[in-house]
Design an enzyme around this catalytic site. Structure first.
Site, PDB file in Angstrom:
ATOM      1  N   LYS A  53     -70.255 -26.674 -19.225  1.00  0.00           N
ATOM      2  CA  LYS A  53     -69.472 -25.685 -19.982  1.00  0.00           C
ATOM      3  C   LYS A  53     -70.383 -24.886 -20.896  1.00  0.00           C
ATOM      4  CE  LYS A  53     -65.340 -28.539 -19.848  1.00  0.00           C
ATOM      5  NZ  LYS A  53     -64.597 -29.628 -20.480  1.00  0.00           N
ATOM      6  N   GLN A  97     -62.847 -32.630 -25.991  1.00  0.00           N
ATOM      7  CA  GLN A  97     -63.176 -33.255 -24.705  1.00  0.00           C
ATOM      8  C   GLN A  97     -62.496 -34.622 -24.576  1.00  0.00           C
ATOM      9  OE1 GLN A  97     -65.009 -31.748 -22.206  1.00  0.00           O
ATOM     10  NE2 GLN A  97     -64.484 -33.521 -20.969  1.00  0.00           N
ATOM     11  N   ASP A 120     -56.938 -25.203 -23.502  1.00  0.00           N
ATOM     12  CA  ASP A 120     -56.483 -25.931 -22.317  1.00  0.00           C
ATOM     13  C   ASP A 120     -54.956 -25.990 -22.217  1.00  0.00           C
ATOM     14  OD1 ASP A 120     -57.285 -26.894 -19.903  1.00  0.00           O
ATOM     15  OD2 ASP A 120     -58.348 -28.631 -20.688  1.00  0.00           O
TER      16      ASP A 120
END
Ligand code: NAD
Length: 288
Positions: A53, A97, A120
């Protein structure tokens, strides 16, 4: 028959080229897309994803911040960091995460992220909008959104088709169910309590599997010509990355995503896409 490989790397590459343009457009307007990734502990799989990422974000010249906290970080420390980025005008997208160490409450952390920066799309406010089909300025979970982009790139029609979605997590199954339903597919959501999974999948035009179990979908479960999307990411006994779909499915399916190189690259490209989108929405700019 050998299934057509749905090449997530190639589709992600095309998407990244568009994103480079969009990122440049934003920068010309004085906006640098800002992505903050919070990592707690040292899960080795997470370390690889986070590095990927970081690499993609820096290629697109984002303001990319990775904040690492030790495995014994307290809930208060994690929440304070989330709050810090919630009010930082240079950060438009926040990702915590997963998985978090066991002593931390993922739900509380997720709820603390400003829904506008929830890259997300896990916040109930965002997932709720997706289900209710209201509004158009909200983030959607990156893996499901990336799968929709991949299906679209291969011109897989969804309207009226029967999709069996195996796995109902908030990260993959639930948002994908809504996206597919919104695209007029007929969706069956299967999970660990589902009986006769094979009878269901045998009637599916499209199977999506996001479970995390090697060999969960075998060739006898697949209707000839069906589209099979393998989201699973597992390590086999020799440490190789492998999905949830068994060898031999490619002999029956019409289309199949490889692991690695299918859904994974789409997830990362979509994370970048959504960071740009959030930056544009938060600053009142247009990117298209
Ligand atoms: P999760 O553990 O949150 O959810 C797993 C789901 O599978 C649950 O809904 C459970 O009910 C279901 N399940 C478990 N056993 C089953 C069985 N025998 N039959 C049917 N359903 C069963 O997992 P998750 O976060 O959704 O991730 C699933 C997999 O996808 C993992 O391997 C993860 O690494 C992978 N993943 C990949 C990407 C990517 O970008 N490629 C992104 C997210 C997750």
């Amino acid at each position: 028959m050998t299934a057509i490989k749905m090449d997530g790397r190639a589709v992600a590459k095309q998407l990244n080229e568009q994103l480079a343009q969009q990122s440049m457009t934003l920068m010309q307007q004085g906006v640098i897309p800002g992505l903050a990734v919070i990592v707690v502990g040292d899960d080795p799989a997470s370390a690889i994803y986070v590095r990927n990422k970081e690499r993609k974000a820096s290629k697109l010249h984002f303001n990319s911040v990775v904040k690492r906290l030790s495995a014994d970080a307290t809930q208060e420390e994690v929440l304070a960091l989330v709050q810090h980025y919630n009010v930082d005008p240079e950060i438009h997208a926040i990702l915590v995460q997963s998985p978090l160490p066991k002593h931390l409450d993922e739900e509380t952390v997720m709820m603390a992220i400003d829904p506008k920066k929830d890259v997300d799309g896990l916040h109930p406010e965002n997932l709720g909008q997706l289900y209710a089909q209201v509004g158009d300025h909200y983030p959607i979970a990156c893996t499901p959104k990336g799968i929709m982009t991949l299906l679209n790139a291969y011109k897989i029609s969804l309207s009226g088709k029967h999709v069996v979605m195996i796995g109902r997590s908030r990260l993959v199954g639930k948002p994908l169910l809504a996206l597919l339903n919104n695209a007029n597919a007929t969706v069956t959501l299967a999970h660990r309590h589902t009986e006769n999974l094979k009878a269901l999948t045998q009637t599916a035009d499209i199977i999506v599997v996001a479970v995390g179990q090697i060999n969960l979908v075998t060739r006898d479960m697949v209707k000839p010509g069906a589209v099979v999307i393998d989201v699973g990411m597992n390590r086999d006994d020799s440490g190789h990355l492998t999905g949830d779909v068994a060898a031999g499915v490619d002999q029956v399916a019409g289309y199949l995503t490889p692991v690695p190189g299918g859904v994974g690259p789409m997830t990362i490209a979509t994370l970048m896409q959504q960071t740009i989108q959030l930056a544009a929405w938060q600053t009142g700019q247009a990117v298209n």
